[in-house]
Motif scaffolding. Structure first.
Motif, PDB file in Angstrom:
ATOM      1  N   ILE A 107      38.124  42.195  46.878  1.00 50.41           N
ATOM      2  CA  ILE A 107      37.407  41.616  47.849  1.00 50.41           C
ATOM      3  C   ILE A 107      36.156  42.816  47.907  1.00 50.41           C
ATOM      4  CG2 ILE A 107      36.266  42.239  50.571  1.00 50.41           C
ATOM      5  CD1 ILE A 107      40.019  40.525  51.011  1.00 50.41           C
ATOM      6  N   GLY A 108      36.711  44.477  47.504  1.00 54.53           N
ATOM      7  CA  GLY A 108      35.539  45.488  47.262  1.00 54.53           C
ATOM      8  C   GLY A 108      35.028  45.304  45.802  1.00 54.53           C
ATOM      9  N   ALA A 109      35.522  45.205  45.678  1.00 53.89           N
ATOM     10  CA  ALA A 109      34.970  44.853  43.870  1.00 53.89           C
ATOM     11  C   ALA A 109      33.880  43.791  43.830  1.00 53.89           C
ATOM     12  CB  ALA A 109      35.525  44.871  42.824  1.00 53.89           C
ATOM     13  N   ALA A 110      33.984  42.551  44.762  1.00 53.73           N
ATOM     14  CA  ALA A 110      33.603  41.078  44.366  1.00 53.73           C
ATOM     15  C   ALA A 110      32.002  41.949  45.403  1.00 53.73           C
ATOM     16  CB  ALA A 110      34.104  39.914  44.905  1.00 53.73           C
ATOM     17  N   VAL A 111      32.578  42.377  46.757  1.00 54.35           N
ATOM     18  CA  VAL A 111      31.298  42.354  47.430  1.00 54.35           C
ATOM     19  C   VAL A 111      30.310  43.247  47.042  1.00 54.35           C
ATOM     20  CG1 VAL A 111      31.135  43.703  49.790  1.00 54.35           C
ATOM     21  CG2 VAL A 111      32.299  42.098  49.907  1.00 54.35           C
ATOM     22  N   THR A 112      30.885  44.342  46.013  1.00 56.96           N
ATOM     23  CA  THR A 112      29.862  45.394  45.640  1.00 56.96           C
ATOM     24  C   THR A 112      29.390  44.585  44.563  1.00 56.96           C
ATOM     25  OG1 THR A 112      31.124  46.697  44.761  1.00 56.96           O
ATOM     26  CG2 THR A 112      30.127  46.892  46.799  1.00 56.96           C
ATOM     27  N   VAL A 113      28.997  43.446  43.991  1.00 54.15           N
ATOM     28  CA  VAL A 113      29.126  43.099  42.147  1.00 54.15           C
ATOM     29  C   VAL A 113      27.696  42.793  42.335  1.00 54.15           C
ATOM     30  CG1 VAL A 113      29.408  40.941  42.443  1.00 54.15           C
ATOM     31  CG2 VAL A 113      29.467  41.917  40.266  1.00 54.15           C
ATOM     32  N   ALA A 114      26.864  42.034  43.121  1.00 47.11           N
ATOM     33  CA  ALA A 114      25.643  42.288  43.415  1.00 47.11           C
ATOM     34  C   ALA A 114      24.602  43.259  43.412  1.00 47.11           C
ATOM     35  CB  ALA A 114      25.453  41.048  44.585  1.00 47.11           C
ATOM     36  N   THR A 115      25.208  43.846  44.131  1.00 47.58           N
ATOM     37  CA  THR A 115      24.770  45.313  43.750  1.00 47.58           C
ATOM     38  C   THR A 115      23.928  45.774  42.696  1.00 47.58           C
ATOM     39  OG1 THR A 115      26.161  46.907  44.567  1.00 47.58           O
ATOM     40  CG2 THR A 115      25.463  45.721  46.257  1.00 47.58           C
ATOM     41  N   ARG A 116      23.265  46.719  42.493  1.00 53.21           N
ATOM     42  CA  ARG A 116      22.850  47.830  41.199  1.00 53.21           C
ATOM     43  C   ARG A 116      23.309  48.540  41.493  1.00 53.21           C
ATOM     44  NH1 ARG A 116      17.431  48.570  41.323  1.00 53.21           N
ATOM     45  NH2 ARG A 116      16.554  47.684  42.594  1.00 53.21           N
ATOM     46  N   ARG A 117      23.667  49.618  42.734  1.00 56.55           N
ATOM     47  CA  ARG A 117      25.033  50.895  42.639  1.00 56.55           C
ATOM     48  C   ARG A 117      25.912  50.541  44.096  1.00 56.55           C
ATOM     49  NH1 ARG A 117      19.869  50.271  44.520  1.00 56.55           N
ATOM     50  NH2 ARG A 117      19.339  50.278  46.888  1.00 56.55           N
ATOM     51  N   GLY A 118      26.183  49.201  43.520  1.00 55.83           N
ATOM     52  CA  GLY A 118      28.450  49.495  44.766  1.00 55.83           C
ATOM     53  C   GLY A 118      28.976  50.079  43.728  1.00 55.83           C
ATOM     54  N   GLY A 119      29.051  51.264  42.593  1.00 53.15           N
ATOM     55  CA  GLY A 119      29.912  51.786  41.729  1.00 53.15           C
ATOM     56  C   GLY A 119      31.061  52.460  43.479  1.00 53.15           C
ATOM     57  N   LEU A 120      29.895  53.308  44.355  1.00 56.05           N
ATOM     58  CA  LEU A 120      31.367  53.948  44.596  1.00 56.05           C
ATOM     59  C   LEU A 120      31.242  53.278  46.106  1.00 56.05           C
ATOM     60  CD1 LEU A 120      32.189  56.718  44.508  1.00 56.05           C
ATOM     61  CD2 LEU A 120      29.721  57.825  45.922  1.00 56.05           C
ATOM     62  N   ILE A 121      30.598  52.710  46.358  1.00 55.01           N
ATOM     63  CA  ILE A 121      30.446  51.875  47.971  1.00 55.01           C
ATOM     64  C   ILE A 121      31.598  50.844  48.434  1.00 55.01           C
ATOM     65  CG2 ILE A 121      29.121  49.316  48.915  1.00 55.01           C
ATOM     66  CD1 ILE A 121      27.157  50.865  48.144  1.00 55.01           C
ATOM     67  N   ALA A 122      31.987  50.456  47.182  1.00 51.81           N
ATOM     68  CA  ALA A 122      33.537  49.865  47.040  1.00 51.81           C
ATOM     69  C   ALA A 122      35.040  50.363  47.072  1.00 51.81           C
ATOM     70  CB  ALA A 122      33.926  49.326  45.114  1.00 51.81           C
ATOM     71  N   ASP A 179      35.929  49.726  39.780  1.00 48.44           N
ATOM     72  CA  ASP A 179      34.545  48.496  39.245  1.00 48.44           C
ATOM     73  C   ASP A 179      34.391  47.864  38.149  1.00 48.44           C
ATOM     74  OD1 ASP A 179      32.102  49.290  40.065  1.00 48.44           O
ATOM     75  OD2 ASP A 179      31.218  50.535  38.775  1.00 48.44           O
ATOM     76  N   ARG A 180      35.375  47.813  37.240  1.00 49.66           N
ATOM     77  CA  ARG A 180      35.754  47.270  36.077  1.00 49.66           C
ATOM     78  C   ARG A 180      36.071  45.892  36.065  1.00 49.66           C
ATOM     79  NH1 ARG A 180      41.114  49.049  32.376  1.00 49.66           N
ATOM     80  NH2 ARG A 180      42.419  48.251  34.175  1.00 49.66           N
ATOM     81  N   LEU A 181      36.836  45.390  37.505  1.00 52.25           N
ATOM     82  CA  LEU A 181      37.041  44.125  37.469  1.00 52.25           C
ATOM     83  C   LEU A 181      36.270  43.622  37.168  1.00 52.25           C
ATOM     84  CD1 LEU A 181      39.152  42.885  38.713  1.00 52.25           C
ATOM     85  CD2 LEU A 181      38.900  43.520  40.991  1.00 52.25           C
ATOM     86  N   PHE A 182      34.840  43.072  37.672  1.00 52.75           N
ATOM     87  CA  PHE A 182      34.277  42.268  38.495  1.00 52.75           C
ATOM     88  C   PHE A 182      32.283  42.863  37.167  1.00 52.75           C
ATOM     89  CE2 PHE A 182      35.993  40.975  41.887  1.00 52.75           C
ATOM     90  CZ  PHE A 182      36.485  39.380  41.226  1.00 52.75           C
ATOM     91  N   ARG A 183      31.999  44.102  37.585  1.00 55.65           N
ATOM     92  CA  ARG A 183      31.095  44.191  37.033  1.00 55.65           C
ATOM     93  C   ARG A 183      30.251  43.899  36.184  1.00 55.65           C
ATOM     94  NH1 ARG A 183      26.852  46.863  39.584  1.00 55.65           N
ATOM     95  NH2 ARG A 183      28.452  47.315  41.692  1.00 55.65           N
ATOM     96  N   PRO A 184      31.205  44.644  34.474  1.00 56.18           N
ATOM     97  CA  PRO A 184      31.416  43.568  33.610  1.00 56.18           C
ATOM     98  C   PRO A 184      30.991  42.066  33.411  1.00 56.18           C
ATOM     99  CG  PRO A 184      32.751  45.626  33.221  1.00 56.18           C
ATOM    100  CD  PRO A 184      32.492  45.170  34.976  1.00 56.18           C
ATOM    101  N   ASP A 185      31.545  41.748  34.127  1.00 61.60           N
ATOM    102  CA  ASP A 185      31.535  40.013  33.693  1.00 61.60           C
ATOM    103  C   ASP A 185      30.010  39.518  34.979  1.00 61.60           C
ATOM    104  OD1 ASP A 185      33.481  39.650  32.114  1.00 61.60           O
ATOM    105  OD2 ASP A 185      34.454  39.192  33.730  1.00 61.60           O
ATOM    106  N   GLY A 186      29.463  40.348  35.618  1.00 59.97           N
ATOM    107  CA  GLY A 186      28.485  39.982  36.839  1.00 59.97           C
ATOM    108  C   GLY A 186      28.004  40.442  35.255  1.00 59.97           C
ATOM    109  N   GLU A 187      27.594  41.760  34.605  1.00 56.28           N
ATOM    110  CA  GLU A 187      26.325  42.028  34.126  1.00 56.28           C
ATOM    111  C   GLU A 187      26.348  40.989  32.628  1.00 56.28           C
ATOM    112  OE1 GLU A 187      27.200  46.292  33.531  1.00 56.28           O
ATOM    113  OE2 GLU A 187      26.288  46.483  35.303  1.00 56.28           O
ATOM    114  N   ASP A 188      27.247  41.006  31.878  1.00 58.93           N
ATOM    115  CA  ASP A 188      27.105  39.954  31.218  1.00 58.93           C
ATOM    116  C   ASP A 188      26.943  38.629  31.222  1.00 58.93           C
ATOM    117  OD1 ASP A 188      29.292  39.568  31.045  1.00 58.93           O
ATOM    118  OD2 ASP A 188      30.271  40.447  29.534  1.00 58.93           O
ATOM    119  N   GLY A 189      26.747  38.507  32.481  1.00 61.28           N
ATOM    120  CA  GLY A 189      26.816  36.747  32.657  1.00 61.28           C
ATOM    121  C   GLY A 189      27.906  35.780  32.591  1.00 61.28           C
ATOM    122  N   THR A 190      28.740  36.572  32.381  1.00 61.18           N
ATOM    123  CA  THR A 190      30.467  35.998  32.502  1.00 61.18           C
ATOM    124  C   THR A 190      30.701  34.965  33.633  1.00 61.18           C
ATOM    125  OG1 THR A 190      30.683  37.300  30.875  1.00 61.18           O
ATOM    126  CG2 THR A 190      32.466  35.516  31.810  1.00 61.18           C
TER     127      THR A 190
END
Lengths: 253, 221, 52
Positions: B147-162, B68-79
């Motif tokens: 791939i899993g992290a990238a596919v779920t990064v745009a969802t709000r509650r994707g943490g468990l889905i990846a 979950d920390r692969l893309f999500r932090p960067d997705g959230e802060d706009g990086t």
């Protein structure tokens, strides 16, 4: 990219418009449903009253008439999804999104049915409900993939964005499924050198093939009917979403 | 290339500095492995037999946990949005992040696996094979995880889905990974599994950045 | 009904299970269709698509 002001009215373009798609395909639903019902009734009649027991498996061969069509659909539905995913990614065809979304739960249901009938067939013939046999295991993995895709669809709020992301994942899955199948086969032969009894004998008498074929087409047509119906619902649901959004915007303004 | 290295360096620095997440994952890996004897009993012969499987399961779970920390932090802060606009292609950024993920989430586990092997009564030769198979197989896990992290990064509650999405795809990695260790099918089967594992890792590493970058690109906006 | 042999219960349960599944699938699809249609009508869809 040039912008065409007057698009060609080919069948492709007509199908690309959701409303047009619904109008064009609605006449198909009732005939398909009737055909499915007739074939199913005929298939069940053949399966129970007009086919002999297999000399080796006895009457359990009758389970095959529901097992093989569902197992076929578990793969065919994924193929439908993969082709639709290509449609989404390459041609940005709006109905491809809808088709992909409608197919996922149907595929999961058919895969679950294939596993269920496979387990009930395995108990009398192999003596166990669950055997870690190559085919059953890869069907189970297929079920997990279907359920994951359904979960991924539900995780998105914006369906257009979801469609593109799910399309990528569907294609990744499509590339992986042959690898999974191969690895599972390798693994199951490693663990049980004496191969279990397999049902695909090269010679099947015609009396068994008749109900099998009828059921096969009945299930395939059933999938086509449900798929069309679910696609229409999905088109309407998108319309509902648009209207709701518009209503919310109107109230806010 | 310099951009690629800069992203890689940034990721590594963030991971090493960021509050000991690497250590937490490592601890999780060891604890999962160490908790199995409590469930199956301290029978040394049995433990030695299932040890390769336990080590692989522990590595698999800890890599899923770190996804979950692969893309999500960067997705959230706009990086991530900035990366999309950068000169460096997004594929290269994703590849750098996947490599950094492997370096910080898989390599420490492999280094710690002898400790787990000791607890699980593994013999020296099996330990060697385990380390080689982990080295060959974990890149594929990191790639699928990307791939899993990238596919779920745009969802709000994707943490468990990846993890749910990725686990079925990782079945071949687990099969060949454990197959390369255990002498079930004889030595030639084990080396065949080793080769399959390497092929799988190479293919996954080569293709997954493209799929993941596409998913990020189309999942944003 | 013909004689199904010693494994009759497995055969019958397989068919019962599959047809229960199919029934659930069909009724869920129909229910979903009807619910969405009703919601669409409640919203007063200005653009009718073919259906009266």
């Amino acid at each position: 990219m040039s912008i065409e002001t007057s698009p060609k009215q080919s069948w492709w373009n007509r199908l690309a418009h959701p409303g047009q798609f619904v109008i064009w395909t609605r006449p198909f639903i009732l005939p398909l449903a009737i055909l499915t019902a007739v074939l199913l009734a005929l298939g069940v009649w053949f399966a129970f009253f007009n086919s002999p027991a297999d000399y080796q498996m006895g009457d359990t061969v009758r389970i095959m008439y529901v097992h093989v069509p569902t197992a076929w659909l578990s793969q065919f539905v994924y193929a439908t999804m993969a082709v639709s995913a290509l449609g989404t990614l390459v041609w940005r065809h709006p109905m491809a999104d809808v088709s992909m979304k409608a197919a996922a739960p149907l595929g999961a249901a058919f895969t679950a049915m294939a596993l269920f009938t496979g387990a009930l067939w395995g108990r009398p013939t192999w003596g166990t409900f669950w055997e870690w046999d190559g085919r059953m295991t890869s069907t189970l993995v297929m079920l997990f993939i279907y359920l994951g895709i359904v979960a991924l669809w539900r995780a998105f709020d914006d369906q257009l964005r979801a469609a593109r992301v799910v399309a990528i994942f569907t294609l990744v899955g499509a590339v992986n499924i042959p690898i999974i199948k191969f690895s599972v086969d390798w693994w199951s032969t490693l663990h049980q050198p004496s191969s279990v009894f397999r049902a695909d004998g090269p010679t099947m008498p015609g009396s068994i093939l008749t109900p099998l074929f009828i059921m096969f087409f009945a299930f395939t047509f059933l999938f086509a009917t449900l798929q069309l119906l679910a696609m229409h619902t999905e088109v309407k649901r998108r319309r509902v979403m648009t209207l709701e959004r518009r209503a919310a915007r109107g109230e806010a303004a | 290339m310099s951009g690629f290295l800069a992203v890689l360096r940034r990721e590594l620095r963030l991971a090493l500095r960021g509050g000991g997440e690497v250590l937490t994952l490592l601890l999780f890996f060891v604890i999962v492995g160490a908790i199995v004897p409590f469930a199956v009993g301290p029978d040394k012969a049995l433990l030695a037999r299932i040890a390769p499987g336990i080590v692989w399961i522990a590595a698999f779970l800890s890599m899923l946990l770190g996804l979950d920390r692969l893309f999500r932090p960067d997705g959230e802060d706009g990086t991530l949005s900035l990366y999309r606009l950068a000169d460096l292609p997004l594929v290269a950024v994703v590849a750098a992040k996947v490599i950094a993920h492997w370096l910080t989430a898989a390599l420490p586990l492999i280094v710690a696996s002898p400790f787990l092997a000791l607890l699980l009564a593994m013999d020296g030769e099996t330990l060697l094979r385990t380390i080689v198979s982990l080295l060959l197989g974990t890149p594929a896990l990191a790639a699928f995880g990307g791939i899993g992290a990238a596919v779920t990064v745009a969802t709000r509650r994707g943490g468990l889905i990846a993890p749910i999405l990725i686990a079925p795809l990782c079945v071949p990695v687990l099969i060949f990974g454990v197959g390369a260790i255990s002498p079930l099918g004889g030595p030639d089967q084990a080396s065949a599994a080793m080769l399959f594992l390497a092929a799988l890792s190479l293919m996954a590493l080569a293709l997954s950045p493209f799929a993941a970058a596409l998913a990020i690109d189309w999942g944003e906006d | 009904m013909i004689e199904l042999g010693q494994h009759a219960q497995f055969i019958i349960w397989a068919y019962v299970g599959v047809f229960a599944g199919l029934l659930a699938l069909v009724s869920w699809t129909l229910l979903d269709a009807r619910r969405t249609q009703r919601r669409l009508e409640a919203l007063g869809d200005p653009r009718r698509d073919g259906k009266s």
